[in-house]
Design an enzyme around this catalytic site. Structure first.
Site, PDB file in Angstrom:
ATOM      1  N   LYS A   1      67.719  31.079  35.460  1.00 32.50           N
ATOM      2  CA  LYS A   1      67.835  30.921  36.906  1.00 32.50           C
ATOM      3  C   LYS A   1      69.226  30.400  37.265  1.00 32.50           C
ATOM      4  CE  LYS A   1      65.772  27.424  39.002  1.00 32.50           C
ATOM      5  NZ  LYS A   1      66.696  26.674  39.878  1.00 32.50           N
ATOM      6  N   THR A   2      69.721  29.463  36.436  1.00 33.05           N
ATOM      7  CA  THR A   2      71.034  28.902  36.712  1.00 33.05           C
ATOM      8  C   THR A   2      72.088  29.493  35.774  1.00 33.05           C
ATOM      9  OG1 THR A   2      70.010  26.841  37.403  1.00 33.05           O
ATOM     10  CG2 THR A   2      72.339  26.758  36.858  1.00 33.05           C
TER      11      THR A   2
ATOM     12  N   GLN B   1      57.982  22.603  38.394  1.00 33.99           N
ATOM     13  CA  GLN B   1      58.952  21.649  38.922  1.00 33.99           C
ATOM     14  C   GLN B   1      58.719  21.369  40.410  1.00 33.99           C
ATOM     15  OE1 GLN B   1      63.100  21.826  37.201  1.00 33.99           O
ATOM     16  NE2 GLN B   1      62.443  23.875  36.647  1.00 33.99           N
TER      17      GLN B   1
ATOM     18  N   ASP C   1      65.714  31.095  46.943  1.00 31.11           N
ATOM     19  CA  ASP C   1      65.851  30.256  45.751  1.00 31.11           C
ATOM     20  C   ASP C   1      65.002  28.997  45.905  1.00 31.11           C
ATOM     21  OD1 ASP C   1      66.782  29.520  43.274  1.00 31.11           O
ATOM     22  OD2 ASP C   1      68.686  28.720  43.998  1.00 31.11           O
ATOM     23  N   GLU C   2      64.655  28.352  44.778  1.00 29.69           N
ATOM     24  CA  GLU C   2      63.858  27.109  44.764  1.00 29.69           C
ATOM     25  C   GLU C   2      62.600  27.268  45.616  1.00 29.69           C
ATOM     26  OE1 GLU C   2      64.451  24.878  42.729  1.00 29.69           O
ATOM     27  OE2 GLU C   2      66.586  24.797  42.313  1.00 29.69           O
TER      28      GLU C   2
ATOM     29  N   ARG D   1      65.187  17.061  31.475  1.00 28.53           N
ATOM     30  CA  ARG D   1      66.590  16.786  31.817  1.00 28.53           C
ATOM     31  C   ARG D   1      67.413  16.561  30.557  1.00 28.53           C
ATOM     32  NH1 ARG D   1      66.505  19.441  35.553  1.00 28.53           N
ATOM     33  NH2 ARG D   1      64.409  19.896  34.814  1.00 28.53           N
TER      34      ARG D   1
END
Length: 702
Positions: free
Chosen positions: A35-36, A264, A234-235, A628
């Protein structure tokens, strides 16, 4: 169950990018996935234009922040050139709505020159409307702040509720015996109605109105949406009801691509609706799901442990994660006898890891992720004791927080009645109807009498000095009584925890927070932590000469001194945050990453938080925290922890204990060796030079 299948992530990524524009698509991309790193949304937009000949001016790409939109625009400029990119409708939901509302304002009863009312102006409007209810609220001993009213109105708008619907809901949900909350809801719904009328009369919209009027425009005026051939969001897991409606109304051709990760979804308290993913599948039955499951961030062991946590939710969309990185060190799960022991272990482990990696890692590579901010106090102290600099990301350090400074000001005034700054801070906390002009006049008259402000007020209340205008004896009489009672308690040997508890009760500080702060629960946790800290402050000071018994500082003074020293230097040397350990909440850490992550207080009552109404969102929050970490992950818990000064037994979070009971080797209680082989692995994952063996030896010896 939690080991990774060998998948070809490139095939999934390619399928997502090349997917037919005529079939709705959900790209479910896990943390640290394509995605990133592979910019799947950007690549898909480019493919729609270059391969499917979708006109760039007919594409709508929605992000959640201006920063994300700008980054997307820059990347598309590199791929397509500015001549194509500038035609794409790209930005936040708010920016997109503002663009079209300006163009078609008259269609929905607005003037094109409408003003977008910022948050400060909204607060001023609400403040004026709130004054109309001042007497009504005062008779019920209710304090309602503008920020609280605006937050409640914003949440209603996020659900698509206008003032009329909110008023109907209030009446329907009213208790047989109306409570304080019922009355607050009724007042807010009335203010909402007047607030909206004022906005319309002044030809203005607030930020939430941009979305609501955008839905109205796109739903009722086809010309405003006919241009749109494809919508990309997005998101998507963070969208609320109104934002979903916007997407739905824009997608007139049912051509939609969304990117998100239900695992998430941690912003339910901000009105985000993870159910929007399933709602989309109902509204668009042909929706195709593509999973991006390669994680480019974390080691295999970290992903194994993280997945084991989140897959306990049997109702989640079943998907996995895998990585090309090695397994790496097994995440550490260690217990401590107390929160101080836990904090000390974390501080020492940070120093050990830096030494044994020969500087491959520095302080900026470490993050401590907290479920709530009150947990930072012990950790800040332990880091300070070990000479480790830290920063609190997105928040204040413990002793800088409003509620802590309020209570310390009361205690400072008890200890030192001459300290006017403390008086000025708390004279109207909780609200006593004493404004700034009155305080200025009091200060001037007290100086004229060569008295402290507290002493001046005491003499007025004792009728030794005439009252001033407007009269303050009635307003501050109870305040003086509280201060006298607390001073008497302190002189009789009351400990700092006892004084704080008395203070909280006598000024009803919890209710004050409830009435004035939208995040009062978090702030109340900080208050409880202050009690804990006060119970730990040294009762003696080794610098005091033993025989000077009468000069020995009181427990209150020692506590106040400890609290001041704990925050000393916090504002200094801020120029280089890269050399500081980051302390941040799990919520604020979303979207960020660090080589090494610590998650303390992984206990029942913290994960899940004891006040939660959504246990599964709490599970997802712990999953987000764990993912993370790039190289090393540490979870810890205390067997005993002080809460509001009382020591309570604690047990491991059920999110972790359930995983442990399945006998999977997902966690270890042994700290990583950080030997040369592990250092080489860390250097490879982080893309850094391997540490020099001599430097490792030097730092370890040091």
């Amino acid at each position: 169950m939690y080991h990774f299948a060998i998948l070809t992530s490139f095939d999934d990524l390619l399928a997502a990018v090349q997917h037919s524009p005529s079939v709705p698509l959900q790209i479910l991309a896990g943390p640290g996935s394509g995605k990133t790193k592979a910019c799947v949304l950007i690549s898909r937009i480019a493919h729609l234009i270059l391969h499917y000949s979708v006109p760039p001016e007919s594409i709508c790409a929605v992000t959640f922040t201006n920063k994300a939109a700008n980054e997307m625009r820059q990347r598309l400029n590199q791929l397509l050139g500015e001549q194509y990119t500038c035609q794409i409708k790209m930005g936040t939901f708010h920016a997109l709505c503002a663009l079209f509302l300006r163009k078609y304002a008259n269609v929905i009863g607005l003037e094109r020159n409408f003003t977008v009312c910022d948050s400060e102006e909204s607060k001023k409007l609400v403040s004026g409307l709130l004054k109309l209810f001042k007497d009504d609220l005062a008779t019920r001993d209710i304090i309602l702040k503008e920020s609280t009213v605006l937050s409640m109105i914003s949440k209603a708008k996020a659900r698509g509720l206008n003032a009329t619907i909110m008023q109907k809901e209030c009446k329907a949900n009213k208790s047989p015996i109306p409570s304080t909350i019922d009355h607050i809801n009724a007042v807010v719904s009335d203010i909402y109605e007047s607030y909206e009328k004022t906005l319309r009369q002044t030809n203005s919209l607030d930020f939430d109105d941009l979305l609501l009027f955008g839905v109205k425009l796109f739903r009722n005026h086809s010309k405003a949406v006919d241009w749109c051939h494809h919508v990309l969001v997005d998101e998507f897991q963070d969208t609320n009801v109104t934002q979903y409606e916007l997407m739905h109304e824009l997608a007139v051709r049912k051509c939609v691509t969304v990117v998100g990760d239900p695992d998430q979804s941690i912003y339910g308290w901000r009105s985000a609706e993870v159910e929007n993913l399933s709602r989309m599948q109902k509204d668009y039955p042909q929706t195709k799901e593509i999973f991006l499951e390669e994680n480019y961030r974390s080691t295999g062991s970290i992903l194994n442990a993280s997945l084991a946590i989140v897959t306990q939710d049997k109702n989640r969309i079943q998907k996995s994660l895998f990585t090309s990185h090695p397994l790496g060190s097994v995440p550490v799960l260690h217990s401590s006898i107390s929160e101080q022991d836990e904090a000390t272990k974390i501080a020492i482990e940070i120093k050990r890891a830096i030494a044994y990696t020969g500087g491959l890692l520095n302080y900026g590579d470490f993050a401590i992720l907290l479920r709530f901010t009150a947990l930072s106090r012990t950790l800040e102290g332990a880091l300070q004791k070990e000479g480790i600099r830290s920063r609190v990301l997105g928040g204040h350090k413990f002793f800088e927080r409003l509620e802590i400074k309020d209570l310390l000001a009361y205690l400072q005034l008890i200890d030192n009645p001459e300290y006017d700054p403390a008086f000025l801070r708390i004279a109207n906390v909780p609200s006593r109807g004493v404004g700034e002009k009155t305080l200025d006049e009091l200060s001037a008259k007290a100086r004229g009498k060569k008295l402290s402000m507290l002493a001046f007020i005491e003499k007025i209340c004792d009728n030794h000095i005439p009252d001033i205008k407007p009269p303050i004896k009635r307003k501050l009489g109870d305040f003086v009584k509280v201060m006298l009672r607390l001073k008497r308690s302190a002189s009789e040997g009351a400990t700092p925890p006892e004084l704080i508890r008395q203070l909280l009760q006598q000024i009803d500080y919890e209710n004050h927070l409830k009435r004035t702060q939208t995040d009062w629960e978090t702030r109340w946790e900080n208050v409880q932590e202050l009690i804990t800290f006060s119970s730990e402050a040294n009762a003696t000071d080794p610098s005091i000469v033993e025989e000077e018994e009468e000069e020995r500082p009181t427990p209150l003074r020692l506590f106040l001194q400890a609290s001041m020293l704990s925050s000393e230097g916090d504002s200094q040397n801020e120029e280089n945050n890269k050399e500081k350990v980051t302390i941040v909440t799990c919520h604020a850490a979303k979207g960020l990453e660090w080589p090494v992550v610590f998650v303390p207080s992984v206990e029942d009552g913290t994960f899940p938080f004891y006040r939660t109404e959504d246990v599964e969102e709490e599970r997802r929050l712990l999953y987000v925290a764990c993912t993370r970490a790039q190289c090393l992950l540490y979870l810890s818990y205390a067997k005993k922890r002080k809460v509001a000064g009382e020591t309570k037994n604690k047990v491991l979070s059920p999110f972790i204990s359930t995983v442990k009971s399945e006998s999977q080797p997902l966690f270890t209680d042994v700290m990583p060796q950080l030997d040369p082989a592990q250092c080489q692995e860390l250097a490879h994952i982080l893309g850094r030079p391997e540490p020099d063996h001599g430097e490792v030896q030097r730092q370890v010896a040091q």
